[in-house]
Motif scaffolding. Structure first.
Motif, short mmCIF file in Angstrom:
data_model
loop_
_atom_site.label_atom_id
_atom_site.label_comp_id
_atom_site.label_asym_id
_atom_site.label_seq_id
_atom_site.Cartn_x
_atom_site.Cartn_y
_atom_site.Cartn_z
N HIS A 111 40.97 28.74 36.08
CA HIS A 111 41.85 27.87 35.49
C HIS A 111 41.89 27.81 33.74
CE1 HIS A 111 42.08 26.23 39.59
NE2 HIS A 111 42.99 25.55 39.21
N ALA A 112 40.44 28.24 33.32
CA ALA A 112 40.34 28.52 31.94
C ALA A 112 41.36 29.50 31.35
CB ALA A 112 39.08 28.88 31.64
N VAL A 113 41.49 30.68 32.12
CA VAL A 113 42.13 31.75 31.79
C VAL A 113 43.62 31.48 32.01
CG1 VAL A 113 42.80 34.24 32.42
CG2 VAL A 113 40.27 33.45 32.26
N TYR A 114 44.01 30.80 32.99
CA TYR A 114 45.36 30.38 33.03
C TYR A 114 45.81 29.76 31.84
CZ TYR A 114 49.42 27.54 34.01
OH TYR A 114 50.66 26.95 33.92
N THR A 115 45.20 28.43 31.63
CA THR A 115 45.22 27.51 30.57
C THR A 115 45.73 28.39 29.32
OG1 THR A 115 44.18 25.74 31.59
CG2 THR A 115 44.51 25.61 29.05
N GLN A 116 44.52 29.19 29.02
CA GLN A 116 44.82 30.01 27.62
C GLN A 116 45.90 30.89 27.70
OE1 GLN A 116 41.29 30.95 25.47
NE2 GLN A 116 40.71 28.86 25.42
N GLN A 117 46.08 31.61 28.71
CA GLN A 117 47.15 32.68 28.86
C GLN A 117 48.51 32.00 28.79
OE1 GLN A 117 46.76 34.85 32.47
NE2 GLN A 117 46.33 36.66 31.12
N ASN A 118 48.67 30.74 29.55
CA ASN A 118 50.13 30.09 29.44
C ASN A 118 50.24 29.54 28.09
OD1 ASN A 118 52.17 28.85 31.26
ND2 ASN A 118 51.06 26.91 30.27
N ASN A 119 49.32 29.00 27.68
CA ASN A 119 49.60 28.36 26.27
C ASN A 119 49.57 29.41 25.07
OD1 ASN A 119 48.98 26.11 28.04
ND2 ASN A 119 47.37 25.01 26.97
N VAL A 120 48.79 30.11 24.87
CA VAL A 120 48.89 31.07 23.86
C VAL A 120 49.98 32.11 24.05
CG1 VAL A 120 47.46 32.79 22.52
CG2 VAL A 120 46.26 30.78 23.52
N VAL A 121 50.11 32.62 25.03
CA VAL A 121 51.38 33.67 25.32
C VAL A 121 52.51 32.94 25.04
CG1 VAL A 121 52.29 35.44 26.83
CG2 VAL A 121 49.73 35.17 26.75
N GLY A 122 52.64 31.90 25.68
CA GLY A 122 54.30 30.99 25.76
C GLY A 122 54.37 30.70 24.29
N ASN A 123 53.30 30.30 23.49
CA ASN A 123 53.98 30.01 22.27
C ASN A 123 53.93 31.30 21.38
OD1 ASN A 123 53.51 27.95 19.80
ND2 ASN A 123 51.62 29.39 19.17
N LEU A 124 53.14 32.24 21.81
CA LEU A 124 53.45 33.46 20.91
C LEU A 124 55.02 33.83 21.04
CD1 LEU A 124 50.25 35.71 21.27
CD2 LEU A 124 51.36 35.11 19.07
N ASN A 125 55.39 33.91 22.37
CA ASN A 125 56.75 34.20 22.53
C ASN A 125 57.70 33.46 21.98
OD1 ASN A 125 56.19 36.47 24.50
ND2 ASN A 125 56.17 35.25 26.38
N VAL A 126 57.53 32.11 22.03
CA VAL A 126 58.55 31.26 21.16
C VAL A 126 58.47 31.52 19.62
CG1 VAL A 126 59.06 28.97 20.34
CG2 VAL A 126 58.20 29.37 22.76
N MET A 127 57.12 31.84 19.17
CA MET A 127 57.31 32.46 17.78
C MET A 127 57.97 33.72 17.63
SD MET A 127 53.32 31.87 16.64
CE MET A 127 53.39 33.05 15.49
N PHE A 128 57.77 34.58 18.20
CA PHE A 128 58.63 35.95 17.94
C PHE A 128 59.90 35.67 18.33
CE2 PHE A 128 54.47 38.10 18.20
CZ PHE A 128 54.73 39.12 17.58
N ALA A 129 60.55 34.84 19.26
CA ALA A 129 61.88 34.79 19.57
C ALA A 129 62.48 34.08 18.21
CB ALA A 129 62.13 33.43 20.64
N ILE A 130 61.90 33.15 17.68
CA ILE A 130 62.36 32.34 16.35
C ILE A 130 62.26 33.50 15.25
CG2 ILE A 130 61.64 31.06 14.57
CD1 ILE A 130 60.48 29.02 16.61
N GLN A 131 61.28 34.47 15.14
CA GLN A 131 61.41 35.31 14.05
C GLN A 131 62.38 36.45 14.36
OE1 GLN A 131 59.86 38.73 14.14
NE2 GLN A 131 60.29 39.27 12.17
N GLU A 132 62.73 36.77 15.40
CA GLU A 132 63.59 37.97 15.73
C GLU A 132 65.19 37.34 16.01
OE1 GLU A 132 62.56 40.65 18.87
OE2 GLU A 132 60.34 40.54 18.19
#
Ligand code: NAD
Ligand code: USQ
Length: 389
Positions: A111-132
């Motif tokens: 659950h710790a790994v899921y939380t960090q993967q879901n939150n950190v990767v999801g947010n990175l994808n949003v940032m990259f989508a904005i940038q590109e």
């Protein structure tokens, strides 16, 4: 404005989408329904029944004449995230879509790994989508007051002027979070600040306190527009839990001494803060931080306010604290940024608590008593909640 609300099926995302739509913005919501899946996993449900997203959206159209577009998908899936941003072309992205329960993140490794993967990767994808796709998009990101922890100095709004050995700099405020969930928000904040500094993104990080309340003027317009209300020991937040415990005649479960202090905020102020942040965007390259809370209370004070507002008798039980957190500490938070933008806070009042008692009374038959007691222990390696791989 065109505003895309990520996590728009959640406790706060849904009423925020309604508020923004009611204020005349062109709104879309996105969600992967993960929150509804955690309910199945944990065997619990929202105290207040909630409709499927499509029924909610249709009900809003019927009640208000306004359309909210919906996207079903996972932010961790970059293709979905990019396609959605290309399709909706938002001016602002409001990002609520993360696993948000500290106890859930502390169940076990999985659950710790899921939380960090879901939150950190999801947010990175949003940032990259904005940038590109369109770096003009303003990212309004939900962070948490728990990123700071309880330092022995005043908590500033995200940044700290530091003088060290005769030299000065403006640095990100030091963080001391208290769970793997809260840590995921620290990682997000650092990633977003980097995006602002390197790519010139514009972002507002809203370090929000513990939210209480269940109704907003828009959700009250039709029962199908209700937002969720969690009471269980994993997802229920402290004041909401105490209200339900009072109505059920259960003791209020104060963890430890109850002297730990937190910033809190009414759900009606949450939705308004998001409107204010969206309508007053950060500059290109600016990582703007607001502390989105209106008052501080110790847990024991919250229990007293709830007990004093209730007509019947209420008892308080001090449980051994399942978490690791400071009980005696300094707590003084600067939270002027949103007030300067025009926020007029609803401070905690008996009237609000009484209306919450009414909500809890109507649905108390839906409570599973077993879900009320905390089961996840920060220090124990063999919590009964642990599920292995
Ligand atoms: P919530 O769990 O009710 O809502 C979050 C929504 O995001 C859910 O509907 C979930 O299905 C969705 N989601 C999660 N991961 C996703 C993904 N990868 N892709 C698409 N959708 C995804 O939580 P909430 O209480 O509404 O909180 C919203 C945000 O506000 C969170 O980021 C939380 O950390 C923050 N926050 C909440 C509180 C509070 O007291 N509730 C306080 C401070 C900050
Ligand atoms: N607490 C009790 N009894 C309870 C439940 C909680 O004493 O029955 C205490 C906890 O020990 C803690 C405080 O109340 O000291 C707050 O706990 P909480 O569960 O209400 O809130 P928390 O775990 O901090 O998380 C919630 C949201 C999270 C958000 C955070 C804001 O779930 O998404 O980020 O509030 S903050 O606390 O400012 O970080």
């Amino acid at each position: 404005m065109r505003i895309l609300v990520l996590g728009g099926d959640g406790y706060l995302g849904w009423p925020t989408a309604l508020h923004l739509s009611d204020c005349g913005h062109d709104v879309a919501v996105a969600d992967n329904m993960a929150r509804r899946a955690y309910d199945h996993e944990m065997g619990v449900q929202s105290l207040v029944p909630i409709e499927p997203l499509q029924v909610r959206v249709d009900a809003w159209r019927e009640v208000s004449g306004k359309t909210i577009t919906s996207y079903y998908g996972d932010l961790v899936d970059a293709e979905f995230t990019y396609a959605m941003v290309r399709d909706f072309r938002p001016d602002t992205i409001v990002h609520f879509a993360e696993q948000r329960a500290a106890p859930y993140s502390m169940i076990d490794r999985k659950h710790a790994v899921y939380t960090q993967q879901n939150n950190v990767v999801g947010n990175l994808n949003v940032m990259f989508a904005i940038q590109e796709i369109d770096p003009e998009i303003h990212l309004v990101k939900l962070g948490t007051m728990g990123e700071y922890g309880t330092p022995n100095i005043d908590i500033e709004e995200g940044w700290l002027e530091v003088e060290h050995k005769g030299r000065k700099d403006r640095m990100l405020f030091p963080k001391k979070p208290g769970s793997f969930y809260h840590l995921s928000k620290v990682h997000d904040s650092h990633n977003i600040e980097f995006g602002c500094r390197i790519w010139g993104l514009r972002a507002t990080d809203l370090n929000q306190g513990v939210v209480y309340g269940q109704e907003t003027p828009q959700t009250k317009r039709d029962p199908r527009l209700a937002t969720r209300f969690d009471y269980d020991a994993i997802f229920g937040t402290v004041l909401n839990r105490f209200v339900i415990q009072a109505v059920l005649g259960h003791p209020l479960t104060v963890y430890g001494s109850g002297t730990q202090t937190r910033g809190i905020i009414d759900i009606r102020d949450t939705v308004e803060c998001i409107r204010l942040a969206s309508e007053n965007p950060a500059e290109r390259g600016e990582f703007r931080v607001f502390n989105q809370m209106t008052e501080s209370f110790s847990v024991e004070e919250i229990a007293k306010v709830v007990a004093n507002s209730y007509d019947g008798s209420v008892t308080v039980e001090h449980l051994d604290n399942p978490r690791v957190e400071q009980s005696e500490h300094y707590y003084n938070v600067v939270h002027t940024g949103l007030v300067e933008l025009g926020l007029e806070p609803h401070l905690l009042s008996n009237t609000l608590i009484e209306s919450l008692f009414g909500v809890a009374e109507s649905f108390k038959h839906r409570v599973d008593d077993a879900a009320m007691r905390p089961t996840v222990k920060w220090r124990e390696a063999s919590s009964p909640m642990r599920t292995g791989d």
